[in-house]
Design a protein around this motif. Structure first.
Motif, PDB file in Angstrom:
ATOM      1  N   GLN A   1      97.984  23.843   7.937  1.00 37.18           N
ATOM      2  CA  GLN A   1      97.832  24.791   8.958  1.00 37.18           C
ATOM      3  C   GLN A   1      96.732  24.289  10.301  1.00 37.18           C
ATOM      4  N   ILE A   2      95.837  23.383  10.177  1.00 39.55           N
ATOM      5  CA  ILE A   2      95.059  22.890  11.265  1.00 39.55           C
ATOM      6  C   ILE A   2      96.078  22.192  12.162  1.00 39.55           C
ATOM      7  N   PHE A   3      97.115  21.408  11.553  1.00 35.44           N
ATOM      8  CA  PHE A   3      98.151  20.734  12.499  1.00 35.44           C
ATOM      9  C   PHE A   3      99.036  21.955  13.419  1.00 35.44           C
ATOM     10  N   TYR A   4      99.314  22.963  12.523  1.00 33.23           N
ATOM     11  CA  TYR A   4     100.385  23.958  12.970  1.00 33.23           C
ATOM     12  C   TYR A   4      99.433  24.583  14.214  1.00 33.23           C
ATOM     13  N   VAL A   5      98.317  25.239  13.897  1.00 29.02           N
ATOM     14  CA  VAL A   5      97.699  26.020  14.857  1.00 29.02           C
ATOM     15  C   VAL A   5      97.289  25.096  16.092  1.00 29.02           C
ATOM     16  N   ALA A   6      97.081  23.885  15.774  1.00 29.08           N
ATOM     17  CA  ALA A   6      96.916  22.969  16.945  1.00 29.08           C
ATOM     18  C   ALA A   6      98.291  22.867  17.972  1.00 29.08           C
ATOM     19  N   ALA A   7      99.370  22.911  17.339  1.00 27.50           N
ATOM     20  CA  ALA A   7     100.651  22.848  17.952  1.00 27.50           C
ATOM     21  C   ALA A   7     100.984  24.080  18.799  1.00 27.50           C
TER      22      ALA A   7
ATOM     23  N   VAL B   1     104.143  17.036  10.431  1.00 28.50           N
ATOM     24  CA  VAL B   1     103.342  17.395   9.424  1.00 28.50           C
ATOM     25  C   VAL B   1     103.902  18.690   8.752  1.00 28.50           C
ATOM     26  N   VAL B   2     104.032  19.379   9.578  1.00 26.95           N
ATOM     27  CA  VAL B   2     104.578  20.935   8.997  1.00 26.95           C
ATOM     28  C   VAL B   2     105.910  20.501   8.104  1.00 26.95           C
ATOM     29  N   THR B   3     106.693  19.867   8.660  1.00 22.31           N
ATOM     30  CA  THR B   3     108.039  19.623   7.919  1.00 22.31           C
ATOM     31  C   THR B   3     107.990  18.970   6.655  1.00 22.31           C
ATOM     32  N   PHE B   4     106.848  18.011   6.786  1.00 23.96           N
ATOM     33  CA  PHE B   4     106.528  17.274   5.463  1.00 23.96           C
ATOM     34  C   PHE B   4     105.990  18.211   4.617  1.00 23.96           C
ATOM     35  N   TYR B   5     105.177  19.353   4.859  1.00 22.68           N
ATOM     36  CA  TYR B   5     104.503  20.301   3.736  1.00 22.68           C
ATOM     37  C   TYR B   5     105.481  20.953   3.298  1.00 22.68           C
TER      38      TYR B   5
ATOM     39  N   ALA C   1     110.346  23.850   6.186  1.00 24.85           N
ATOM     40  CA  ALA C   1     110.792  22.379   6.569  1.00 24.85           C
ATOM     41  C   ALA C   1     112.039  22.435   7.647  1.00 24.85           C
ATOM     42  N   PHE C   2     112.881  23.204   7.577  1.00 26.74           N
ATOM     43  CA  PHE C   2     113.947  23.315   8.388  1.00 26.74           C
ATOM     44  C   PHE C   2     113.240  23.641   9.884  1.00 26.74           C
ATOM     45  N   PHE C   3     112.539  24.621   9.956  1.00 25.05           N
ATOM     46  CA  PHE C   3     112.003  25.136  11.233  1.00 25.05           C
ATOM     47  C   PHE C   3     111.100  23.839  11.751  1.00 25.05           C
ATOM     48  N   GLY C   4     110.378  23.539  10.988  1.00 21.04           N
ATOM     49  CA  GLY C   4     109.478  22.096  11.252  1.00 21.04           C
ATOM     50  C   GLY C   4     110.294  21.230  12.085  1.00 21.04           C
ATOM     51  N   MET C   5     111.399  20.790  11.547  1.00 18.88           N
ATOM     52  CA  MET C   5     112.086  19.797  12.091  1.00 18.88           C
ATOM     53  C   MET C   5     112.754  20.327  13.315  1.00 18.88           C
ATOM     54  N   ALA C   6     113.199  21.307  13.288  1.00 17.41           N
ATOM     55  CA  ALA C   6     113.974  21.824  14.627  1.00 17.41           C
ATOM     56  C   ALA C   6     112.846  21.927  15.800  1.00 17.41           C
ATOM     57  N   ALA C   7     111.429  22.291  15.665  1.00 17.96           N
ATOM     58  CA  ALA C   7     110.591  22.403  16.638  1.00 17.96           C
ATOM     59  C   ALA C   7     110.164  20.846  16.882  1.00 17.96           C
ATOM     60  N   ALA C   8     110.156  20.056  16.184  1.00 20.82           N
ATOM     61  CA  ALA C   8     109.984  18.573  16.298  1.00 20.82           C
ATOM     62  C   ALA C   8     110.893  18.132  17.505  1.00 20.82           C
ATOM     63  N   ILE C   9     112.122  18.263  16.926  1.00 25.70           N
ATOM     64  CA  ILE C   9     113.280  17.630  17.820  1.00 25.70           C
ATOM     65  C   ILE C   9     113.086  18.309  19.273  1.00 25.70           C
ATOM     66  N   LEU C  10     112.832  19.902  19.425  1.00 22.27           N
ATOM     67  CA  LEU C  10     112.700  20.266  20.840  1.00 22.27           C
ATOM     68  C   LEU C  10     111.569  19.607  21.460  1.00 22.27           C
ATOM     69  N   THR C  11     110.448  19.371  20.866  1.00 26.93           N
ATOM     70  CA  THR C  11     109.307  18.896  21.328  1.00 26.93           C
ATOM     71  C   THR C  11     109.454  17.316  21.912  1.00 26.93           C
ATOM     72  N   ALA C  12     110.566  16.805  21.049  1.00 25.41           N
ATOM     73  CA  ALA C  12     110.819  15.423  21.749  1.00 25.41           C
ATOM     74  C   ALA C  12     111.506  15.562  22.904  1.00 25.41           C
ATOM     75  N   GLY C  13     112.386  16.482  23.307  1.00 30.18           N
ATOM     76  CA  GLY C  13     113.119  16.926  24.426  1.00 30.18           C
ATOM     77  C   GLY C  13     112.044  17.153  25.536  1.00 30.18           C
ATOM     78  N   VAL C  14     111.003  17.898  25.088  1.00 31.36           N
ATOM     79  CA  VAL C  14     109.865  18.303  26.181  1.00 31.36           C
ATOM     80  C   VAL C  14     109.430  16.784  26.694  1.00 31.36           C
ATOM     81  N   ILE C  15     109.333  16.035  25.938  1.00 34.50           N
ATOM     82  CA  ILE C  15     108.673  14.776  26.391  1.00 34.50           C
ATOM     83  C   ILE C  15     109.549  13.678  27.257  1.00 34.50           C
TER      84      ILE C  15
END
Length: 464
Positions: free
Chosen positions: A281-287, A442-446, A341-355
């Motif tokens: 939750q610490i990592f999610y709220v930060a994101a 981290v969210v995906t792993f959880y 886990a699925f939503f976490g991975m999708a968010a990570a992929i999109l964030t990579a696109g932002v970078i």
């Protein structure tokens, strides 16, 4: 013939019995029972109230940066103060709730919320950035009480089987408050900030003005920022009166106030799913806070003014709201941990696109991330508290609310990266989104970890 008749009758009785049994099996408990409907509606309204404060405050980072002529890192102290209030008050709120009741915690939270909002009046008069931070700090004392109370209260208003879905449903109204806060920022606050005016070349005018002109504009702009907080303070006072007059059911565990703090702590930290949930939750709220706070800086880097950039934040919140309802529905068929886990991975992929991707395409990825953040907070919360003893719920909830401190710690770090302007050949604002990328992993792993734990526990119970 008689034997045949008896067999037919017996088979008919067995068939009816089987149909009745299947009917019982198919009937699932309601998300919200009728006897809890009124308190559920009132408590759900609180989710919108803190959503308004959260998303009215996010764009204020960029506004204060211009008005007070400070760095992005210093302006991010708005978020440090805002989310630091959660970390400070969550445990005291939990202990008070254990001693008294959920209703008491809600009333104290509403009172502190209103006080913090009204402190914006002297803060604007004094023109002190630090006073605004103090006002937000006090305001979030109230939000800490409300979140420490409302989330576990919603979980307790009915069957444990439907608790995570019920919390996701209640949390679906949080974005409505968030959208209201964003709309006020976009339509009332940001367009009326004289400090954000630009010349025909798109350059900021404010920095080229003399001291007297800047002072006049600063007085005007701080008043523009002040007024929405004063208004929401009045709304909060009305909610205080309504909830004070309505009888609320007591759903806490028996003798919760007599349970030793040390015993509760031992059980909570001995629970691996709960322990990992707090960290996640610490990592999610930060994101979440980084995504929504710095969307304006990302847009500004490609030549979009603050008021227009805030419209992209509103679009992101509309996606967040729509996918929150969709995600809640999907949980009828997919377990919360697997969906997380699925939503976490999708968010990570999109964030990579932002970078990696620059321009409007990168901004599009940044907006789309919000769709997959939609279920994260309530799902992590519900998964972590599932299996926690009822008498330990209020303190368990407090640590999950304290985890909101992630929103205080990482935004200043991202602001520091943004202040670098460039990192190698890349724009620093793009590179800064590596921080939320790590958080989503981290969210995906959880999600995967909690799914494995739940399967293991189910298998163990089946064997027993």
């Amino acid at each position: 013939m008689e034997g045949t008749t008896l067999n037919i009758v017996q088979n008919s009785e067995d068939q009816i019995s089987g149909q009745q049994e299947n009917s019982v099996k198919k009937k699932k408990p309601a998300i919200v029972e009728k006897k809890y409907l009124v308190p559920f509606i009132l408590i759900t309204a609180l989710f919108a109230l803190w959503g308004f404060a959260n998303d009215l405050t996010n764009p204020m980072v960029a506004a204060f940066q211009t008005i007070m002529e400070i760095s992005a890192a210093k302006a991010s102290m708005v978020q440090f103060a805002f989310y630091g209030g959660y970390a400070t008050m969550a445990i005291p709120a939990s202990l008070l709730i254990r001693r008294y009741s959920y209703k008491t915690g809600i009333l104290i939270g509403l009172a502190l919320y209103a006080i913090g909002a009204f402190l914006f009046i002297p803060a604007a008069n004094m023109q002190e950035f630090s006073f605004f931070c103090v006002s937000l700090y006090v305001l979030t004392f109230g939000l800490a009480f409300l979140e420490t109370t409302a989330n576990p209260y919603i979980l307790s208003l009915g069957s444990r089987e439907t608790s995570t879905r019920r919390l996701n449903f209640a949390q679906s109204f949080n974005p409505i408050g968030s959208l209201s806060g964003m709309a006020v920022a976009s339509l009332i606050v940001l367009p009326n900030l004289l400090s954000d005016q630009r010349n025909e070349a798109g350059e900021m005018i404010f920095s080229s003005l003399d001291t007297i002109q800047k002072e006049s504009i600063r007085v005007h702009d701080l008043a523009v920022i002040r007024d929405p907080y004063v208004f929401i303070g009045l709304v909060v006072l009305i909610m205080f009166v309504i909830i004070a007059l309505v009888k609320m059911p007591k759903t806490q565990g028996k003798n919760e106030d007599k349970v030793k703090f040390s015993d509760t702590m031992a059980r909570l930290w001995g629970n691996p799913r709960y322990r990992a949930g707090v960290v996640t939750q610490i990592f999610y709220v930060a994101a979440q806070i980084m995504i929504w706070t710095f969307i304006i800086q990302y847009a500004d880097n490609i030549g979009i003014d603050k008021a227009t950039a805030q419209n992209y934040n509103i679009l992101a919140m509309l996606l967040f709201l729509g996918f929150r309802f969709l995600g809640t529905y999907m949980m009828k068929y997919i377990s919360p941990s697997n969906l997380l886990a699925f939503f976490g991975m999708a968010a990570a992929i999109l964030t990579a696109g932002v970078i990696i991707i620059e321009g409007m395409a990168g901004l599009g990825c940044l907006v789309a991330v919000s769709a997959f953040m939609s279920i994260m907070f309530p799902s992590i919360y519900g998964i972590a508290l599932d299996g926690v003893e009822r008498e330990d719920t209020s303190l368990g909830a407090a640590f999950l609310v304290m985890a909101i401190v992630g929103g205080a710690l990482m935004p200043p770090l991202q602001g520091t990266i943004i202040d670098l302007k460039t990192v190698g050949t890349m724009a620093a604002v793009n590179v800064s989104f590596i921080l939320p990328l790590i958080c989503f992993l981290v969210v995906t792993f959880y999600g995967l970890y909690s799914s494995a734990l739940i399967k293991k526990q189910s298998s163990s119970r089946a064997t027993d």
